[in-house]
Enzyme design. Structure first.
Site, PDB file in Angstrom:
ATOM      1  N   ARG A   1     -22.864 -16.547 -20.605  1.00  0.00           N
ATOM      2  CA  ARG A   1     -22.271 -17.926 -21.841  1.00  0.00           C
ATOM      3  C   ARG A   1     -20.451 -16.779 -22.535  1.00  0.00           C
ATOM      4  O   ARG A   1     -19.466 -17.820 -21.853  1.00  0.00           O
ATOM      5  CB  ARG A   1     -22.894 -17.559 -23.015  1.00  0.00           C
TER       6      ARG A   1
ATOM      7  N   TYR B   1     -22.231 -25.864 -17.181  1.00  0.00           N
ATOM      8  CA  TYR B   1     -22.988 -25.181 -17.062  1.00  0.00           C
ATOM      9  C   TYR B   1     -23.412 -23.793 -18.475  1.00  0.00           C
ATOM     10  O   TYR B   1     -23.237 -24.280 -18.341  1.00  0.00           O
ATOM     11  CB  TYR B   1     -23.314 -23.777 -14.866  1.00  0.00           C
ATOM     12  N   GLU B   2     -24.411 -23.389 -17.963  1.00  0.00           N
ATOM     13  CA  GLU B   2     -24.859 -22.305 -18.685  1.00  0.00           C
ATOM     14  C   GLU B   2     -24.954 -22.842 -20.261  1.00  0.00           C
ATOM     15  O   GLU B   2     -25.101 -22.071 -21.225  1.00  0.00           O
ATOM     16  CB  GLU B   2     -23.651 -21.541 -19.439  1.00  0.00           C
ATOM     17  N   GLY B   3     -25.532 -24.485 -20.336  1.00  0.00           N
ATOM     18  CA  GLY B   3     -26.110 -24.987 -21.139  1.00  0.00           C
ATOM     19  C   GLY B   3     -24.739 -26.385 -21.870  1.00  0.00           C
ATOM     20  O   GLY B   3     -23.892 -25.581 -21.769  1.00  0.00           O
TER      21      GLY B   3
ATOM     22  N   HIS C   1     -24.396 -26.206 -26.755  1.00  0.00           N
ATOM     23  CA  HIS C   1     -24.335 -25.191 -28.272  1.00  0.00           C
ATOM     24  C   HIS C   1     -23.678 -25.708 -28.970  1.00  0.00           C
ATOM     25  O   HIS C   1     -23.787 -24.775 -30.393  1.00  0.00           O
ATOM     26  CB  HIS C   1     -23.306 -24.788 -27.290  1.00  0.00           C
TER      27      HIS C   1
END
Length: 617
Positions: free
Chosen positions: A298, A441-443, A448
């Protein structure tokens, strides 16, 4: 020599003049380093990026990764640079020398990583995942697992991945279906499918080590029942050599908008019921362990966003200085001489907006990396925890806010080029496409934003948020002592009060019966938080730059406006500092005043999206 990847002068300013990273060398952990050595590492990174990574960036986009019969090939120009990542020690840069690393501070490597992403973000994803796999094995692996995998991963002889997402379980990892059948205390038979796996299959390395989330048969549903397993593409013999192929298949790769040189794979484990993995850590620790690499990635997404925004801005700046089009608006009708488009007011505004946002993001990302180094070097446990919590707070901002802002920068870079920006004649359209994935991506960024609101603003019962506000207050106080900066300090201080008001309002809603109302405002609140943090960063930068510029004027003995202008045009440092002051002034004036109105919107109680019937959309 200047490059179109990063502004090295601004990198140096953030590292040495704003943050003051040389303070790290007063701590035992980093005492072996000098400024000359830091500079040498960054210069080597720029050289590597310019000579090896940037030239194959177009191949990654135009040729891309290709799948055939379960095998993935990369563009031919990718193989040597990927090999050089390992040979030059970039994967091992920040690791303990006893493990084969260089012990470099994260903040210095972050500066290197920015230029790697600027040059070729698709290729840079491969080594970052090898390091992530190394990190998990190093912390949670058995001695046998460390012996088999660590050296190969850190030297980047072997690649790594992260296997989380499934067709029916994207952000909701609690619903993963991949199963693990116990063979003995270490070995399990893995069966299931994973999608969107970066570097899941390719021919650049002889082996790929897959960390795979799966549920041991009989374990409970939900997050607590998930474990993690090391599943090598080829089994590893006791002597460390490669054995037979594991029962792993790449069923295909995604055909994407951007990052086409990065193989995004559909992976199938155990089609023949013979996929063997080793459990990493203890049963049920899967999410805890995977978050080591997820948080690392992230922050890496934030660096990726800054790198792409940096090269997009610098390419747009160069084009604006060279492209002749139109006449000086002040001479319209009296002159037919064409001028470079940088002379047109809207182009200048666009460029300054890009510059100010980029420089604020760079400061945010570097400062967060610096906090990682302070945490690692700190011996006082309370101070160590404070640094860790600050990094936790900044992580969703680095990832999500940076990706949103950088997307705007890349889009505006296309605008500077006009119609040519939409064409492949120039690289900015690729930067724009490559950058979009950072919001996904990565959430996704909304996830977040929820994390920032529900967890990070509550860390330490609100202590971390209060610590951030204290830092902003300190910057405001310092700037207020300089008469010329007092107005900007007042704007940042005023925005800070409105920001705190919004945070308290939403947190109170969460604690009451209006959680849904609070969640629908999470992303706008994240954007306000990011703007507020950048306002702080710019005020900090402006104070430093103003002090440095005044010293140059004093040393030169100049007093009048004409004399100062002559110095700025003649002296590179003076020109740089003047640019920093103008950039910060622009950012603070354009953004701090909007925070109050956006906070009012958040607190207005507009719940229209929640009242809308699904059928009415």
């Amino acid at each position: 020599m200047a490059n179109n990847l990063v502004n090295k002068r601004d990198v140096d300013f953030v590292l040495y003049e704003q943050i003051g990273i040389m303070d790290l060398t007063r701590r035992e952990l980093y005492s072996i380093y000098s400024k000359d050595e830091f500079d040498m590492v960054i210069e080597q990174a720029i050289k590597f990026a310019e000579n090896e990574l940037e030239p194959c960036n177009v191949d990654g986009d135009r040729i891309g990764a290709r799948w055939k019969d379960g095998e993935v090939t990369l563009p031919a120009s990718f193989y040597n640079p990927l090999k050089m990542f390992g040979e030059q020690g970039w994967v091992a840069a920040c690791e303990d020398p006893e493990l084969g690393g260089q012990g470099l501070p994260h903040v210095v490597f972050t500066a290197c990583n920015e230029v790697f992403h600027a040059a070729n973000t698709a290729i840079n994803l491969y080594p970052s995942l090898a390091h992530g796999t190394f990190t998990m094995v190093n912390k949670y692996g058995t001695e046998d697992q460390k012996r088999k995998y660590l050296e190969k991963l850190l030297s980047y002889e072997w690649a790594g991945t992260m296997n989380l997402t499934e067709p029916g379980a994207g952000s909701s990892l609690a619903h993963i279906q991949t199963k693990a059948e116990k063979i003995d205390d270490i070995h399990y038979r893995i069966k299931g499918q994973k999608i969107f796996i970066t570097g899941g299959e390719h021919d650049a390395h002889p082996n790929i080590i897959h960390p795979v989330l799966a549920r041991i048969e009989g374990d409970p549903p939900g997050i607590k029942g998930i474990s993690i397993f090391l599943v090598p593409r080829y089994h590893v013999k006791d002597d460390g050599t490669i054995g037979d192929r594991n029962d792993i298949t790449c069923a295909g790769i995604e055909h994407k908008m951007g990052l086409r040189g990065s193989a995004t794979c559909q992976m199938s484990f155990g089609d023949n019921d013979n996929c063997i993995g080793e459990i990493l850590g203890k049963p049920g620790q899967g999410i805890q362990i995977m978050f080591l690499i997820m948080n690392e990635e992230r922050l890496n997404v934030g660096v990726q966003s800054v790198g792409l925004a940096s090269t997009a801005y610098l390419n747009a700046l160069q084009y604006a200085k060279e492209r002749l089009q139109g006449v000086d608006i002040r001479k319209k009708g009296s002159s037919s001489e064409q001028v470079a488009i940088i002379n047109h007011p809207d182009v200048r505004r666009n460029l300054l907006d890009m510059k100010s946002r980029l420089e604020g993001l760079r400061a945010l990302i570097y400062y967060t990396a610096y906090l990682l180094d302070l945490e690692k070097a700190e011996t006082d446990e309370e101070k160590k925890r404070d640094c860790f919590n600050m990094v936790e707070f900044f992580t969703p901002i680095c990832k999500a806010y940076s990706s949103e802002v950088a997307a705007g920068i890349c889009s505006n870079a296309v605008n500077v080029f006009g119609g040519y920006g939409y064409c492949q004649d120039y690289p900015v359209e690729q930067y724009f496409r490559d950058q979009k994935i950072t919001a996904l991506y990565e959430g996704t960024n909304a996830i977040h934003a929820n994390d920032l609101l529900t967890r990070k603003m509550r860390l330490g019962k609100g202590k971390v948020l209060r610590d951030v506000l204290v830092e902003i207050d300190a910057a405001v106080k310092t700037a207020s002592e300089i008469e010329e900066l007092k107005q900007m300090a007042d704007m940042v201080g005023g925005a800070r009060k409105h920001f705190e008001q919004a945070a308290n309002f939403l947190l109170e809603q969460l604690s009451g019966e209006k959680a849904m109302e609070s969640f629908q405002k999470a992303l706008p609140m994240l954007m306000i938080t990011g703007d507020m943090i950048l306002g702080w960063m710019h005020l900090w930068q402006c104070t430093v730059a103003y002090t440095r510029l005044m010293k140059i004027f004093k040393d030169r003995g100049v007093v009048t406006g004409d004399e100062k202008e002559e110095v700025i045009r003649d002296n590179q440092d003076a020109a740089f500092y003047q640019g920093k002051i103008v950039s910060s002034t622009y950012y603070i004036n354009e953004n701090m005043k909007t925070i109050e109105s956006r906070v009012q919107i958040i607190m207005s109680g507009n719940d229209a999206p929640l009242r809308m019937f699904e059928e009415s959309f």
